[in-house]
Design a protein around this motif. Structure first.
Motif, PDB file in Angstrom:
ATOM      1  N   ASN A 132      -2.474  34.244  82.804  1.00 13.57           N
ATOM      2  CA  ASN A 132      -1.486  36.294  82.945  1.00 13.57           C
ATOM      3  C   ASN A 132      -1.044  35.839  84.097  1.00 13.57           C
ATOM      4  OD1 ASN A 132      -1.231  38.536  82.445  1.00 13.57           O
ATOM      5  ND2 ASN A 132      -2.685  39.587  83.116  1.00 13.57           N
ATOM      6  N   GLU A 133       0.179  34.614  84.570  1.00 12.35           N
ATOM      7  CA  GLU A 133       1.240  35.133  85.755  1.00 12.35           C
ATOM      8  C   GLU A 133       1.698  35.737  85.220  1.00 12.35           C
ATOM      9  OE1 GLU A 133       4.439  34.478  86.003  1.00 12.35           O
ATOM     10  OE2 GLU A 133       4.466  35.477  87.920  1.00 12.35           O
ATOM     11  N   GLU A 134       2.488  36.536  84.217  1.00 14.89           N
ATOM     12  CA  GLU A 134       3.275  37.210  84.060  1.00 14.89           C
ATOM     13  C   GLU A 134       2.559  38.925  83.813  1.00 14.89           C
ATOM     14  OE1 GLU A 134       7.008  34.760  83.471  1.00 14.89           O
ATOM     15  OE2 GLU A 134       6.790  36.247  83.969  1.00 14.89           O
ATOM     16  N   GLY A 135       1.665  38.817  83.519  1.00 15.78           N
ATOM     17  CA  GLY A 135       1.286  40.378  83.681  1.00 15.78           C
ATOM     18  C   GLY A 135       2.357  41.137  82.361  1.00 15.78           C
ATOM     19  N   PRO A 140      -1.527  43.826  86.051  1.00 17.67           N
ATOM     20  CA  PRO A 140       0.488  43.395  86.801  1.00 17.67           C
ATOM     21  C   PRO A 140      -0.292  41.830  85.819  1.00 17.67           C
ATOM     22  CG  PRO A 140      -2.074  43.497  88.445  1.00 17.67           C
ATOM     23  CD  PRO A 140      -2.678  43.911  87.111  1.00 17.67           C
ATOM     24  N   ALA A 141       0.773  41.203  87.390  1.00 16.69           N
ATOM     25  CA  ALA A 141       0.972  40.065  86.694  1.00 16.69           C
ATOM     26  C   ALA A 141       0.083  39.139  87.965  1.00 16.69           C
ATOM     27  CB  ALA A 141       2.064  40.010  87.470  1.00 16.69           C
ATOM     28  N   MET A 142       0.357  37.848  87.225  1.00 12.69           N
ATOM     29  CA  MET A 142      -0.736  36.802  88.518  1.00 12.69           C
ATOM     30  C   MET A 142      -1.741  37.251  88.809  1.00 12.69           C
ATOM     31  SD  MET A 142       2.400  37.099  90.519  1.00 12.69           S
ATOM     32  CE  MET A 142       2.093  36.954  92.197  1.00 12.69           C
ATOM     33  N   GLY A 217       8.611  40.130  98.508  1.00 12.10           N
ATOM     34  CA  GLY A 217       7.080  41.472  98.323  1.00 12.10           C
ATOM     35  C   GLY A 217       7.696  42.067  97.162  1.00 12.10           C
ATOM     36  N   ILE A 218       6.594  42.324  96.111  1.00  2.73           N
ATOM     37  CA  ILE A 218       7.073  43.550  94.749  1.00  2.73           C
ATOM     38  C   ILE A 218       5.982  44.299  94.851  1.00  2.73           C
ATOM     39  CG2 ILE A 218       6.659  42.668  92.429  1.00  2.73           C
ATOM     40  CD1 ILE A 218       6.696  39.439  92.533  1.00  2.73           C
ATOM     41  N   THR A 219       6.859  45.251  94.210  1.00  2.00           N
ATOM     42  CA  THR A 219       5.105  46.263  93.628  1.00  2.00           C
ATOM     43  C   THR A 219       5.607  47.149  92.437  1.00  2.00           C
ATOM     44  OG1 THR A 219       3.866  48.499  94.859  1.00  2.00           O
ATOM     45  CG2 THR A 219       6.690  48.619  94.687  1.00  2.00           C
ATOM     46  N   TRP A 220       4.764  47.073  91.603  1.00  2.62           N
ATOM     47  CA  TRP A 220       4.490  47.646  90.802  1.00  2.62           C
ATOM     48  C   TRP A 220       4.508  49.458  90.846  1.00  2.62           C
ATOM     49  CZ3 TRP A 220       3.392  43.527  86.350  1.00  2.62           C
ATOM     50  CH2 TRP A 220       4.651  43.367  85.938  1.00  2.62           C
ATOM     51  N   LEU A 221       5.124  50.631  89.507  1.00  7.50           N
ATOM     52  CA  LEU A 221       4.253  51.820  90.068  1.00  7.50           C
ATOM     53  C   LEU A 221       4.126  52.174  88.148  1.00  7.50           C
ATOM     54  CD1 LEU A 221       6.391  51.430  92.356  1.00  7.50           C
ATOM     55  CD2 LEU A 221       5.319  53.824  93.102  1.00  7.50           C
ATOM     56  N   PHE A 292       9.579  46.918  91.570  1.00  6.58           N
ATOM     57  CA  PHE A 292      10.397  47.008  93.383  1.00  6.58           C
ATOM     58  C   PHE A 292      10.541  45.985  93.834  1.00  6.58           C
ATOM     59  CE2 PHE A 292      12.249  51.207  93.374  1.00  6.58           C
ATOM     60  CZ  PHE A 292      11.590  52.136  93.774  1.00  6.58           C
ATOM     61  N   ARG A 293      10.661  44.662  94.387  1.00  3.36           N
ATOM     62  CA  ARG A 293      11.104  43.868  95.043  1.00  3.36           C
ATOM     63  C   ARG A 293      12.064  43.779  96.708  1.00  3.36           C
ATOM     64  NH1 ARG A 293       9.770  39.685  90.556  1.00  3.36           N
ATOM     65  NH2 ARG A 293       9.262  41.058  89.096  1.00  3.36           N
ATOM     66  N   ALA A 294      11.479  43.520  97.783  1.00  5.78           N
ATOM     67  CA  ALA A 294      11.920  43.389  99.260  1.00  5.78           C
ATOM     68  C   ALA A 294      12.030  42.355  99.903  1.00  5.78           C
ATOM     69  CB  ALA A 294      11.822  44.735  99.372  1.00  5.78           C
ATOM     70  N   GLY A 360      13.026  35.096  94.527  1.00  9.24           N
ATOM     71  CA  GLY A 360      13.483  36.925  94.054  1.00  9.24           C
ATOM     72  C   GLY A 360      11.567  36.865  92.716  1.00  9.24           C
ATOM     73  N   ALA A 361      11.057  36.024  92.137  1.00  9.45           N
ATOM     74  CA  ALA A 361      10.333  36.264  91.442  1.00  9.45           C
ATOM     75  C   ALA A 361       8.918  35.875  91.965  1.00  9.45           C
ATOM     76  CB  ALA A 361      10.465  35.367  90.271  1.00  9.45           C
ATOM     77  N   GLY A 362       7.761  36.402  91.476  1.00 13.57           N
ATOM     78  CA  GLY A 362       6.734  36.402  91.669  1.00 13.57           C
ATOM     79  C   GLY A 362       6.089  34.998  91.237  1.00 13.57           C
ATOM     80  N   HIS A 363       5.795  34.496  92.405  1.00 14.44           N
ATOM     81  CA  HIS A 363       4.760  33.371  91.413  1.00 14.44           C
ATOM     82  C   HIS A 363       3.465  33.075  91.759  1.00 14.44           C
ATOM     83  CE1 HIS A 363       8.785  31.991  90.236  1.00 14.44           C
ATOM     84  NE2 HIS A 363       8.999  32.028  91.764  1.00 14.44           N
ATOM     85  N   SER A 386      17.123  34.349  83.480  1.00 12.48           N
ATOM     86  CA  SER A 386      15.447  34.256  82.631  1.00 12.48           C
ATOM     87  C   SER A 386      14.558  35.467  81.776  1.00 12.48           C
ATOM     88  CB  SER A 386      15.165  33.487  83.992  1.00 12.48           C
ATOM     89  OG  SER A 386      13.399  33.159  83.456  1.00 12.48           O
ATOM     90  N   HIS A 387      13.605  35.196  81.691  1.00 10.47           N
ATOM     91  CA  HIS A 387      13.039  36.113  81.140  1.00 10.47           C
ATOM     92  C   HIS A 387      13.806  36.447  79.650  1.00 10.47           C
ATOM     93  CE1 HIS A 387       9.499  37.680  83.715  1.00 10.47           C
ATOM     94  NE2 HIS A 387       9.282  36.336  83.523  1.00 10.47           N
ATOM     95  N   CYS A 388      14.193  35.601  78.751  1.00 17.02           N
ATOM     96  CA  CYS A 388      15.419  35.656  78.108  1.00 17.02           C
ATOM     97  C   CYS A 388      15.273  34.896  77.388  1.00 17.02           C
ATOM     98  CB  CYS A 388      16.630  36.663  78.275  1.00 17.02           C
ATOM     99  SG  CYS A 388      17.095  35.346  79.557  1.00 17.02           S
TER     100      CYS A 388
HETATM  101  O1  HGY Z   1       7.612  39.552  87.484  1.00 13.29           O
HETATM  102  C1  HGY Z   1       7.415  38.322  88.654  1.00 13.29           C
HETATM  103  O2  HGY Z   1       8.637  37.641  89.006  1.00 13.29           O
HETATM  104  C2  HGY Z   1       6.775  36.968  87.607  1.00 13.29           C
HETATM  105  O3  HGY Z   1       8.331  35.838  86.558  1.00 13.29           O
HETATM  106  N1  HGY Z   1       5.925  37.307  87.195  1.00 13.29           N
END
Ligand code: HGY
Ligand code: MN
Ligand code: MN
Length: 426
Positions: A132-135, A140-142, A217-221, A292-294, A360-363, A386-388
């Motif tokens: 479950n890297e993608e979430g 969530p992801a990772m 950095g990544i945050t999901w809301l 959000f990403r920063a 810019g992507a999480g891993h 990507s993601h397509c």
């Molecule tokens: O959300 C991401 O950046 C990664 O693809 N899970």
């Protein structure tokens, strides 16, 4: 037991790697040429089963932990911390065939190359497929790597539920990949992840590979908007509490917050549900995600603060209640300079001048970086997409990247092996 001198490693078999990428892309293939292989789906199980078979064919022990993380262990010199090559096989919905799979299958190609040339690594090599890297299904992801490295509690990960209410831990058991905690990937000597860039930098520079300096950095809301469902006909426009009209303004606000900063600052609403979703009913409720990403924690924090303030103003304007729940954050990370140096040396050995860039992507490497020296290598994404289903990387670039990965992995696997003292003998 002979240890190869890094840089003399045999070349990989690009044709075999290309065929293997095709073989795995067929599992969850979509009509548009992409892949939908959601975490712990039957397709994910099929890919896992295939990987387990392929790992055993090259002499690896296959271990599965309590979060479903898979390890292929190629035993090296006993008593030395292992070198990991890691990524993920799960995808988003109608994603591409390279995101995650490339890192796992490039690692498999390296193991196959070592096996057929009877090259024994100095240190043990571990190929890791994180759960479950993608979430995409279980937010969530990772979470597989996050649970295994202690970033989140394993019990919290196992209790995550998808939109149909299926519990992650139960789905692990259903597909036969609920393993044991003692089989979690150990803290290794180093961890490497090869991944497609998923952005335009390498393509714009016309370069095949890049060395990743770090991850943003990544945050999901989760944003829940509660208005009042009512009849679309007789209800006067002025007295409506329309959750969807308010939601539209929240979506616009997320975009404005994302564009207020320079890249890699970004804001996205990806998931959006309207209730009851009927033509002649004024929407009473809307639920949406915000991503959000920063590059730094302060900017991430400021973006969330702006969203909360703006949501309050929108709620008052439309007489709806807006609840903003921040449920996952991955702080920015800079990769280990020592591992970056190994990747530089491997690029030099392969005659490649690398580009340096941030992700810019999480891993999953975000989490392994918390517990062991970690580095990443990027392969050019054609058009930066990507993601397509249009996601594409050329075999020529993949072959270069896999060769660099092989050199770097063997160099790390030789660390300290011939020295009299071994600082991290386990
Ligand atoms: O959300 C991401 O950046 C990664 O693809 N899970
Ligand atoms: Mn990925
Ligand atoms: Mn992805």
């Amino acid at each position: 037991m002979s240890f190869p001198i890094p840089g003399q490693a045999a070349g990989i078999d690009a044709g075999r790697l290309a065929a293997t990428l095709e073989e795995y892309a067929a599992i969850g293939a979509t009509p548009g040429g992409g892949v939908t292989r959601l975490a712990l789906s039957d397709d994910d199980r099929a890919a896992r089963d295939l990987l387990a078979r392929h790992l055993r064919e090259v002499g690896c022990d296959v271990l599965v932990d309590d979060l479903g993380n898979m390890r292929g262990v190629l035993q090296g010199a006993p008593g030395y911390a292992s070198v990991h090559i890691a990524s993920h096989l799960d995808t988003v919905v109608r994603g591409g065939r390279f995101d995650g799979a490339l890192g796992v299958l490039a690692g498999l190609e390296i193991l196959r190359t070592l096996h057929e040339r009877d090259i024994r690594p100095g240190r043990t090599l571990e190929l890791v497929n994180w759960t479950n890297e993608e979430g995409a299904r279980f937010e969530p992801a990772m979470t597989g790597s996050g649970g295994a490295t202690g970033a989140v509690a394993a019990s919290w990960v196992q209790d995550r539920r998808d939109r149909d209410g299926h519990r992650l831990g139960d789905e692990l058991a259903r597909i036969g990949y609920l393993g044991e905690q003692r089989h979690r990937p150990p803290i290794g000597h180093a961890c490497l992840e090869l991944h497609i860039e998923q952005g335009p930098v390498l393509d714009d520079l016309d370069r095949p590979i890049g060395i990743v300096e770090g991850i943003v950095g990544i945050t999901w809301l989760d944003v829940m908007i509660a208005g009042a469902a009512a009849h679309a006909g007789p209800t006067p426009m002025v007295s409506r509490r329309d959750a969807l009209v308010a939601a539209a303004e929240v979506v616009q606000a997320v975009r404005e917050i994302g564009t207020a900063g320079e890249p890699p600052v970004a804001g996205t609403v990806g998931r959006f549900e309207v209730q009851p979703g009927v033509v002649n009913v004024i929407p009473g409720a809307v639920r949406m995600s915000v991503d959000f990403r920063a590059p730094d924690e302060e900017t991430l924090h400021a973006m969330v603060k702006t969203l909360r303030r703006t949501a309050q103003e929108i709620g008052a304007r439309h007489s709806v209640d807006i609840d903003v729940q921040q449920f996952w954050t991955s702080l920015p990370v800079r990769f280990d300079p020592g591992v970056v140096e190994r990747l530089e040396a491997a690029c030099a050995a392969a005659g490649i001048e690398p580009v340096y860039l941030w992700s810019g992507a999480g891993h999953d490497a975000r989490h392994t970086a918390d517990v062991m020296p970690t580095g990443m290598l990027f392969v050019r994404s054609r058009g930066g997409v990507s993601h397509c289903e249009q996601e594409f990387s050329a075999m020529e670039d993949i072959s270069i990247a896999t060769t660099v990965l092989l050199h770097a992995a063997l160099a790390l696997a030789s660390d300290g092996i011939n020295d009299a003292t071994e600082e991290d003998a386990t």
